[in-house]
Design an enzyme around this catalytic site. Sequence first.
Site, short mmCIF file in Angstrom:
data_model
loop_
_atom_site.label_atom_id
_atom_site.label_comp_id
_atom_site.label_asym_id
_atom_site.label_seq_id
_atom_site.Cartn_x
_atom_site.Cartn_y
_atom_site.Cartn_z
N SER A 97 43.17 39.79 51.48
CA SER A 97 43.90 40.90 50.87
C SER A 97 43.71 42.25 51.55
O SER A 97 44.52 43.15 51.37
CB SER A 97 43.50 41.03 49.39
OG SER A 97 42.11 41.31 49.27
N HIS A 156 46.84 36.21 46.85
CA HIS A 156 47.74 37.06 47.61
C HIS A 156 48.76 36.26 48.43
O HIS A 156 49.52 36.85 49.20
CB HIS A 156 46.93 37.98 48.52
CG HIS A 156 46.15 39.00 47.77
ND1 HIS A 156 46.64 40.25 47.44
CD2 HIS A 156 44.89 38.94 47.25
CE1 HIS A 156 45.71 40.92 46.76
NE2 HIS A 156 44.65 40.16 46.64
N LYS A 200 49.77 39.45 40.39
CA LYS A 200 50.21 40.13 41.60
C LYS A 200 51.71 39.87 41.81
O LYS A 200 52.52 40.55 41.19
CB LYS A 200 49.34 39.68 42.78
CG LYS A 200 47.88 40.14 42.59
CD LYS A 200 46.99 39.74 43.70
CE LYS A 200 45.60 40.37 43.54
NZ LYS A 200 44.88 39.95 42.33
#
Length: 396
Positions: A186, A214, A244
């Site tokens: 990330s 991610h 996310k």
Amino acid sequence: MSSKILDAFLNDGIQDLKDRGMYNTIDPVEGANGPVIKIDGKSLINLSSNNYLGLATDERLKKVAKEAVDTHGVGAGAVRTINGTLDLHLELEKKIAEFKGTEAAISYQSGFNCNMAAISAIMNKEDAILSDELNHASIIDGCRLSRAKIIRFNHSDMDDLRKKAKEAVESGQYKKIMVITDGVFSMDGDIAKLPEIVEIAEEFDLITYVDDAHGSGVLGKGAGTVKHFGLQDKVDLQMGTLSKAIGVIGGYVAGKQNLIDWLKVSSRPFLFSTAVSPADAAASRKAIELLMESTELHDKLWDNGNYLKAGLQKLGFDIGESETPITPCIIGDEKKAQAFSKRLFEEGVYAKSIVFPTVPRGTARVRNMPTAAHTKEMLDDALKIYEKVGKEMDII
């Protein structure tokens, strides 16, 4: 009366962090976390959010979330094993498994909880874990909680991984050995070398665990890093977050049915913490459905990511080795990175400085995260500000 020892510890610690440029201030956002945010009444182009696809403010998700509140209330009401498992949770887990290409899935309250739960439910003090040195803090804590022997290998160094896997197996000290890695790292935006990792795992009979927090929504046309490499049948545990790219809150582990059955009876965050709210479960399911129906948001994310990355590189910023829309501007010095972030804020861009312990000392940076919700005009405005501040501070 408070403890003098505690006060001294806290005050000295805070001052030390401030002196070294490592004290992080928290800026409350007034309103939704979108491509433009408001802080202290000031509108800013937001390049610090992990809301990769812009789904945190999507009207379709808001609609199903509101409907779920009306039909199921605002909370699950109990832990999953008593009567906190709602039909919405089961529908979400079925959709996650379909999305990730696995037999089953289990949902948790956060991505951090996933790693605390799953690693410690599988591994124990008789085992060993091979962990990439740049793995996320939640992986590190999950490994510690398991009490397994932690063997760090150099970041994405397959020769080092093979060497340490061979040593661990041949030592005869461990009942089980797991290799664990982020799918997308990330802070640098690089991608794990999963084909090589899987090859080594098969050679030495290692359990494979990929944290795709991610990568989900970003790689594999949205389905994640494992799908990106076509390794759904080769990776034992696929972990991800719903906070996310999915835009909501929560996390999950996907894998074989017997794995999920085991986690439901042995992972402590599942057993002892109330499930995510009905609204979160419904919104997460809707987000995954949207990703499975169309790659439009995924494609827009990559288009914006490539645009910003090319612009920053052309200006002369050090963007590292990113292979994804995550784009660091590596400054190095902690205090200079914080000052750079502050000047960007003053000029209209919100891009937080990232310093130790999130990244190694001496690699402080500003991390940029363009999303599918940004317009080219927003990105052009941001690049103009980066150019102005970068030249002003002698960074470019």
